[in-house]
Design a protein around this motif. Structure first.
Motif, mmCIF file in Angstrom:
data_model
loop_
_atom_site.group_PDB
_atom_site.id
_atom_site.type_symbol
_atom_site.label_atom_id
_atom_site.label_comp_id
_atom_site.label_asym_id
_atom_site.label_seq_id
_atom_site.Cartn_x
_atom_site.Cartn_y
_atom_site.Cartn_z
ATOM 1 N N LYS A 53 4.725 14.244 -11.596
ATOM 2 C CA LYS A 53 5.458 14.372 -12.862
ATOM 3 C C LYS A 53 4.545 14.945 -13.948
ATOM 4 C CE LYS A 53 8.402 11.859 -16.100
ATOM 5 N NZ LYS A 53 9.024 10.568 -16.452
ATOM 6 N N VAL A 54 3.312 14.478 -14.021
ATOM 7 C CA VAL A 54 2.370 14.986 -15.022
ATOM 8 C C VAL A 54 2.096 16.476 -14.783
ATOM 9 C CG1 VAL A 54 -0.018 14.856 -15.838
ATOM 10 C CG2 VAL A 54 1.287 12.761 -15.464
ATOM 11 N N ALA A 55 1.895 16.850 -13.512
ATOM 12 C CA ALA A 55 1.627 18.252 -13.184
ATOM 13 C C ALA A 55 2.817 19.137 -13.540
ATOM 14 C CB ALA A 55 1.303 18.382 -11.698
ATOM 15 N N ASP A 56 4.034 18.671 -13.235
ATOM 16 C CA ASP A 56 5.250 19.445 -13.546
ATOM 17 C C ASP A 56 5.409 19.642 -15.049
ATOM 18 O OD1 ASP A 56 5.778 19.605 -10.867
ATOM 19 O OD2 ASP A 56 7.337 18.049 -10.856
ATOM 20 N N LEU A 57 5.134 18.586 -15.826
ATOM 21 C CA LEU A 57 5.280 18.679 -17.281
ATOM 22 C C LEU A 57 4.253 19.665 -17.861
ATOM 23 C CD1 LEU A 57 5.913 14.915 -18.194
ATOM 24 C CD2 LEU A 57 7.544 16.787 -18.412
ATOM 25 N N LYS A 58 3.037 19.613 -17.325
ATOM 26 C CA LYS A 58 2.014 20.552 -17.797
ATOM 27 C C LYS A 58 2.397 21.993 -17.467
ATOM 28 C CE LYS A 58 -2.046 17.523 -17.680
ATOM 29 N NZ LYS A 58 -3.312 17.191 -16.993
ATOM 30 N N ALA A 59 2.932 22.185 -16.262
ATOM 31 C CA ALA A 59 3.333 23.533 -15.843
ATOM 32 C C ALA A 59 4.477 24.063 -16.701
ATOM 33 C CB ALA A 59 3.740 23.517 -14.369
ATOM 34 N N ALA A 60 5.342 23.150 -17.157
ATOM 35 C CA ALA A 60 6.511 23.560 -17.953
ATOM 36 C C ALA A 60 6.218 23.568 -19.446
ATOM 37 C CB ALA A 60 7.679 22.618 -17.655
ATOM 38 N N ALA B 190 3.544 10.306 -22.629
ATOM 39 C CA ALA B 190 4.245 9.163 -22.032
ATOM 40 C C ALA B 190 4.067 9.156 -20.519
ATOM 41 C CB ALA B 190 5.722 9.213 -22.399
ATOM 42 N N ALA B 191 4.150 10.329 -19.890
ATOM 43 C CA ALA B 191 3.970 10.421 -18.433
ATOM 44 C C ALA B 191 2.546 10.049 -18.026
ATOM 45 C CB ALA B 191 4.308 11.827 -17.954
ATOM 46 N N GLU B 192 1.553 10.498 -18.811
ATOM 47 C CA GLU B 192 0.156 10.153 -18.509
ATOM 48 C C GLU B 192 -0.105 8.662 -18.695
ATOM 49 O OE1 GLU B 192 -1.855 12.805 -21.158
ATOM 50 O OE2 GLU B 192 -2.131 14.363 -19.618
ATOM 51 N N LYS B 193 0.541 8.090 -19.695
ATOM 52 C CA LYS B 193 0.404 6.651 -19.932
ATOM 53 C C LYS B 193 1.004 5.857 -18.773
ATOM 54 C CE LYS B 193 1.400 3.063 -23.390
ATOM 55 N NZ LYS B 193 2.091 2.744 -24.658
ATOM 56 N N ALA B 194 2.162 6.315 -18.282
ATOM 57 C CA ALA B 194 2.807 5.654 -17.147
ATOM 58 C C ALA B 194 1.944 5.756 -15.889
ATOM 59 C CB ALA B 194 4.183 6.266 -16.895
ATOM 60 N N LEU B 195 1.305 6.909 -15.711
ATOM 61 C CA LEU B 195 0.419 7.088 -14.555
ATOM 62 C C LEU B 195 -0.791 6.154 -14.657
ATOM 63 C CD1 LEU B 195 -0.411 8.608 -11.969
ATOM 64 C CD2 LEU B 195 -1.461 10.365 -13.429
ATOM 65 N N PRO C 220 0.814 -1.238 0.000
ATOM 66 C CA PRO C 220 0.000 0.000 0.000
ATOM 67 C C PRO C 220 0.837 1.274 0.000
ATOM 68 C CG PRO C 220 -0.869 -1.595 1.577
ATOM 69 C CD PRO C 220 0.450 -2.129 1.125
ATOM 70 N N ALA C 221 1.905 1.304 0.825
ATOM 71 C CA ALA C 221 2.754 2.498 0.889
ATOM 72 C C ALA C 221 3.464 2.730 -0.434
ATOM 73 C CB ALA C 221 3.763 2.356 2.030
ATOM 74 N N ALA C 222 3.991 1.647 -1.028
ATOM 75 C CA ALA C 222 4.700 1.773 -2.309
ATOM 76 C C ALA C 222 3.758 2.222 -3.414
ATOM 77 C CB ALA C 222 5.346 0.435 -2.677
ATOM 78 N N LEU C 223 2.525 1.708 -3.409
ATOM 79 C CA LEU C 223 1.547 2.097 -4.426
ATOM 80 C C LEU C 223 1.181 3.575 -4.294
ATOM 81 C CD1 LEU C 223 -0.336 1.224 -6.727
ATOM 82 C CD2 LEU C 223 -2.021 0.568 -5.003
ATOM 83 N N ALA C 224 0.986 4.033 -3.056
ATOM 84 C CA ALA C 224 0.660 5.444 -2.831
ATOM 85 C C ALA C 224 1.796 6.347 -3.291
ATOM 86 C CB ALA C 224 0.366 5.675 -1.354
ATOM 87 N N ALA C 225 3.042 5.924 -3.005
ATOM 88 C CA ALA C 225 4.217 6.714 -3.421
ATOM 89 C C ALA C 225 4.309 6.785 -4.937
ATOM 90 C CB ALA C 225 5.486 6.102 -2.823
ATOM 91 N N ASP C 226 4.045 5.653 -5.620
ATOM 92 C CA ASP C 226 4.099 5.623 -7.087
ATOM 93 C C ASP C 226 3.043 6.556 -7.696
ATOM 94 O OD1 ASP C 226 6.149 3.856 -7.031
ATOM 95 O OD2 ASP C 226 5.102 2.196 -8.007
ATOM 96 N N LYS C 227 1.830 6.528 -7.140
ATOM 97 C CA LYS C 227 0.763 7.385 -7.672
ATOM 98 C C LYS C 227 1.086 8.856 -7.454
ATOM 99 C CE LYS C 227 -3.146 4.190 -7.412
ATOM 100 N NZ LYS C 227 -4.428 3.855 -6.763
ATOM 101 N N GLU C 228 1.610 9.159 -6.268
ATOM 102 C CA GLU C 228 1.966 10.547 -5.967
ATOM 103 C C GLU C 228 3.053 11.044 -6.898
ATOM 104 O OE1 GLU C 228 3.710 13.211 -2.255
ATOM 105 O OE2 GLU C 228 2.966 11.184 -1.864
ATOM 106 N N ALA C 229 4.087 10.183 -7.117
ATOM 107 C CA ALA C 229 5.196 10.576 -7.999
ATOM 108 C C ALA C 229 4.707 10.755 -9.436
ATOM 109 C CB ALA C 229 6.299 9.528 -7.938
ATOM 110 N N GLY C 230 3.828 9.856 -9.892
ATOM 111 C CA GLY C 230 3.297 9.945 -11.256
ATOM 112 C C GLY C 230 2.464 11.196 -11.463
#
Length: 616
Positions: A219-226, A235-240, A206-216
């Motif tokens: 990353k999508v938010a950062d790419l959109k902002a940039a 690719a980032a959205e597909k990974a998420l 559960p902890a690892a899954l939550a960390a993966d979702k948060e990181a994904g």
């Protein structure tokens, strides 16, 4: 030739050389078992069954064991092993159709099924027999041409069966270089790191899954902002989106990914050295000795199951009812073995020549120059072939390719750089192999239901037209069910076929052999023996084979269910002796068969013995 085509299924044509490519010496168990099985057919079964003069195996069981109970059990067993076998053929047809037509695999299965049904619907046993003769000619030419071509290309000698030993020496030398190659070691280190990372995630899912979702999401938010490029954002959205939905799905996906990474974190992409006889080392430490003993035990167990299963497969034994006499039944087995030998003698050569081509031609090539066939097969099914630049050096290493045995033969012409027309010929041969065997298997299932069940047990007065109509309708239903199962990709072709052999061996071999050679075998012994043999075989597979474990919801560790290290592919090893033991013990404890039945056995075994007229 018809028997050869009936016999040389998608497993023989497509799967066997691929297994030899991936496992080396260990794959020879299939050749030894399948070829040796015909010796059992010739010595113990074919002539006597022909002399008996019925049409199907359940017919023999019903008459020999005096009743409909053995016949019904024979029908169930014939359908089980033939259905398992035909699923493998339709799976092979789906792979080829998808590669040739560009259709999705699941759609390719049903397109290929149409071809099978055309062959099966338009006639009965005689029509299917002549169809299979033509299919044999196609498949043997398609198999031999690319191997001979590769042999001439590599050695200048057009007899690959005689020359491939020299190429095996070169493959062994190439294996030593690849094991010591620093670049290959880099790839192994990457996969080992992936396996370790997944092992850490599985400690707290559960902890690892939550960390993966948060990181994904971050990353999508950062790419959109940039205002990142669209391709990078996609690719980032597909990974998420690919992140498992819940902890249970994550555990399942990560466990499978960890097993895959561990398998590839080994030299030679996880393949054993081609000429190594068994895994492990008889003179090594305790673990190496255990591995060696289990490897040798499984090799012999598989040969046993394939030999005995060959001698008990209903669609093969049914073929000898069509020969004009007992003498010709024996001759037919001999000719069948010759036509099968042509392919089986060539398969080890094909595996070695293809491996030499990959090791010396493909490895070391820049990724941007890889041949087109890699992308084409990756599009068919990434599980069959996938390539990725794991260590990011732009050069192809052996460990960076994941390849399934089911495409080795089909891809051979492309791997060897042969003209595309040869690829088409090999695909046609693979289709012929799958179609010919599927025809025979569907005919066996339809006969079991329409002739043995409906006509012999339900309505003995049914007119021929109704029986034929019911046979065709049942054939269509069974074919569609098999296609639906094949679309789930339950296992590779070779496992499915070998499972059918274990089922046939456990269900039929003891009852057939004792029915012919022991007059005392009776109805209750045969019935309980078939139930016990088939039951223990199915139970062992259901608790040890991954797909069946998931179907039946088996959650206990696989290691707890493995007996003496025997793999599920050889489950018949337990069913056959239990079947013999139960038939003998129960027959001795219950009344002997009637005098007419015992005289029938004598008549079948001794042709000069006069048989008293049977009661109507």
């Amino acid at each position: 030739m018809a028997t050869g085509a009936d016999w040389m299924s998608a497993a023989s044509f497509i799967g066997m050389a691929g297994t030899l490519y991936l496992t080396g010496f260990g794959g020879l168990a299939f050749i030894l078992g399948w070829t040796g099985g015909y010796c059992l057919v010739a010595l113990f079964l074919a002539p006597y069954l022909r002399k008996f003069g019925q049409f199907t195996i359940p017919d023999f069981l019903g008459a020999r064991y005096e009743g409909n109970l053995p016949r019904l059990l024979g029908i169930i067993a014939a359908i089980l092993c033939s259905f398992t076998y035909v699923v493998a053929q339709i799976y092979g047809v789906g792979i080829i159709t998808a590669r040739l037509s560009g259709l999705a695999f699941e759609i390719g299965i049903f397109v290929g099924l149409a071809g099978i049904l055309v062959c099966s619907f338009l006639g009965g046993m005689r029509a299917v027999t002549w169809t299979q003769v033509a299919q044999y000619i196609i498949l043997i030419i398609a198999y031999l041409v690319p191997v001979i071509w590769l042999s001439v290309k590599q050695t200048g000698v057009p007899v690959p069966q005689a020359i491939y030993g020299y190429q095996l020496q070169k493959v062994t030398e190439a294996e030593k270089k690849l094991r010591d190659d620093p670049k290959e070691k880099e790839v192994i280190a990457v996969f080992r790191a992936q396996a370790d990372a997944l092992a850490d995630k599985l400690k707290d899912v559960p902890a690892a899954l939550a960390a993966d979702k948060e990181a994904g999401q971050k990353k999508v938010a950062d790419l959109k902002a940039a205002n990142a490029p669209a391709a990078e954002l996609a690719a980032a959205e597909k990974a998420l989106a690919a992140i498992p939905a819940d902890a249970e799905a994550a555990k399942k996906a990560w466990t499978a990914a960890k097993a895959g990474a561990e398998a590839r974190a080994k030299p030679l992409a996880g393949m054993p050295p081609h000429a190594q006889v068994f895994s492990g080392d008889p003179n090594g430490d305790a673990a190496a000795q255990k591995t060696y003993n289990e490897s040798r035990r499984n090799f012999l167990a598989l040969i046993f199951c394939l030999m005995v299963g060959t001698a008990a497969l209903p669609h093969i034994l049914m073929r000898y009812y069509t020969t004009p006499s007992v003498k010709e039944a024996r001759q037919s087995v001999g000719w069948s073995l010759f036509f099968i030998f042509l392919l089986y003698f060539t398969a080890p050569a094909l595996a070695v020549l293809v491996k030499y081509e990959v090791f010396t031609g493909l490895v070391g090539m820049p990724f941007d120059q890889l041949p087109d066939w890699i992308a084409a097969w990756n599009a068919v099914d990434p599980a069959l072939l996938s390539v990725s630049d794991v260590n990011k050096d732009g050069i192809f290493q052996l460990g960076e390719m994941k390849i399934g045995g089911d495409i080795i033969v089909l891809a051979t012409p492309a791997i060897g750089g042969l003209p595309f027309v040869i690829s088409g010929m090999v695909a046609a041969g693979g289709l012929a192999a799958a179609l010919s065997t599927a025809d025979g298997l569907l005919l066996t299932i339809a006969n079991a239901l329409s002739h043995d069940l409906y006509y012999k047990m339900i309505d003995p007065n049914a007119p021929t037209a109704r029986r034929v109509a019911i046979s065709k309708a049942l054939l269509l239903v069974v074919a569609l069910l098999a296609a639906l199962v094949a679309a789930q990709k339950p296992a590779d072709i070779l496992f499915l076929v070998s499972a059918a052999f274990s089922f046939a061996a456990a269900a039929f071999f003891p009852a057939l052999v004792l029915g012919i050679f022991w007059k005392r075998a009776n109805k209750w012994g045969a019935s309980l023996g078939m139930i016990a043999g088939l039951g223990i075989t199915f139970y062992y597979m259901a608790t040890t084979q991954p797909w069946l474990r998931s179907v039946f919801g088996v959650t206990s560790p696989v290691a707890d269910n493995i007996w003496w290290g025997i793999q599920p592919i050889s489950a018949g090893l337990f069913g056959v002796p239990i079947g013999f033991a139960v038939i003998i013990i129960v027959s001795l404890l219950t009344p002997a068969p009637g005098r007419e039945t015992q005289e029938l056995v004598e008549h079948v075994r001794y042709p000069n013995l006069k048989l008293a007229p049977m009661k109507p």
